[in-house]
Scaffold this motif. Structure first.
Motif, PDB file in Angstrom:
ATOM      1  N   GLN A  17       0.879  -1.240   0.058  1.00  6.98           N
ATOM      2  CA  GLN A  17       0.040   0.066  -0.197  1.00  6.98           C
ATOM      3  C   GLN A  17       0.886   1.150   0.008  1.00  6.98           C
ATOM      4  N   ASP A  18       0.646   2.384  -0.775  1.00  4.78           N
ATOM      5  CA  ASP A  18       1.064   3.693  -0.900  1.00  4.78           C
ATOM      6  C   ASP A  18       2.398   3.694  -0.738  1.00  4.78           C
ATOM      7  N   GLY A  21       3.385   7.409  -0.898  1.00  2.00           N
ATOM      8  CA  GLY A  21       2.879   8.436  -0.047  1.00  2.00           C
ATOM      9  C   GLY A  21       1.922   9.397  -0.518  1.00  2.00           C
ATOM     10  N   GLU A  23      -1.368   8.456  -1.090  1.00  2.00           N
ATOM     11  CA  GLU A  23      -2.652   8.017  -0.876  1.00  2.00           C
ATOM     12  C   GLU A  23      -3.054   8.404   0.606  1.00  2.00           C
ATOM     13  N   GLY A  28       2.678   5.319   4.288  1.00  4.03           N
ATOM     14  CA  GLY A  28       3.129   5.781   3.073  1.00  4.03           C
ATOM     15  C   GLY A  28       4.346   6.304   2.637  1.00  4.03           C
TER      16      GLY A  28
END
Length: 192
Positions: A17-18, A21, A23, A28
Motif C-alpha cells: 500500500q501507498d 505516500g 494515498e 506511505g
C-alpha cells in the motif's frame, strides 16, 4: 496461453500500500526512502520485464494512479507500457484513464480466464493488491515477482490477504538488485 504474472513492490512485511505516500496512508512513502543504485536497478528490471510482456491487468484504482503518471512519460519503459494493451477490472468504471485500455466488467474469474486464452505471453499485474487477492484465491496466478524493500511498516494493505486455503509456492529465482533490494520469483505449486 497467457500467463498471469503479479509483479509488485513490497516491504519485508508484505505491505504494498501507498509506496509513494500519495494515498494518505500514515506509513506511505516507503519506496521514496530508497534511491541511487537501488532505484536504477529496479527501473532496469521493470523495463526488461515490460519488454518481455504482452499486456497489463489492473484494478480501477491502479488505472487511476498509473494512467496520468505514465502517459506523460517517455523512454523505453514508458513507451512500452503506454503502447501495450491494458485491461482494467472494475464494476463501476466506464472510461479508463490509461490509454489503450479495456474495462472488464462482471465475473472477474471468468474474464481473466478468458483473457489468458486470448494472449500468448505474460499479462502483468502491477500494484492492484485487491485484484491480486482474487487472482491468488482462484489459482489464476502463474508467477509472482516481488521486489522486496528492506523496511518493516507493521501495518497496511498487503498482497497476501486471507485465503480459503494454503497456497504453496516454489522459489524459482532470487537475486539482489541495486545495493539491497531482493528480487524474488515464485511459481504456484499445483496439485498433480
Amino acid at each position: 496461453m497467457g500467463r498471469i504474472v503479479i509483479s509488485t513492490n513490497a516491504t519485508l512485511d508484505g505491505v504494498t500500500q501507498d509506496p509513494t505516500g500519495e494515498e494518505g496512508f500514515n506509513q506511505g512513502g516507503w519506496f521514496n526512502r530508497f534511491g541511487g543504485r537501488d532505484v536504477e536497478a529496479w527501473a532496469e528490471a521493470g523495463t526488461a520485464e515490460a519488454l518481455r510482456s504482452e499486456a497489463l491487468l489492473m484494478g480501477r484504482r491502479t488505472d487511476e494512479w498509473f494512467g496520468p503518471r505514465w502517459t506523460s512519460r517517455s523512454g523505453v519503459w514508458a513507451d512500452r507500457l503506454n503502447s501495450m494493451p491494458k485491461y482494467v477490472v472494475s464494476s463501476t468504471l466506464e472510461r479508463p484513464v490509461w490509454t489503450n485500455s479495456t474495462v472488464l466488467h462482471g465475473d472477474v474469474v471468468g474474464a481473466v480466464s478468458k483473457l489468458k486464452q486470448q494472449h500468448d505471453g505474460d499479462i502483468l499485474v502491477y500494484a492492484s493488491y485487491r485484484l491480486g487477492h482474487t487472482l491468488l484465491e482462484h489459482d489464476l496466478v502463474d508467477e509472482l515477482r516481488l521486489v522486496l524493500f528492506p523496511v518493516v511498516l507493521g501495518g497496511g494493505g498487503r498482497l497476501f490477504g486471507e485465503t480459503g486455503d494454503a497456497k504453496p509456492l516454489r522459489l524459482v529465482e532470487s537475486r539482489t538488485i541495486g545495493d539491497g533490494l531482493a528480487f524474488l520469483t515464485y511459481r504456484p505449486v499445483r496439485a498433480a
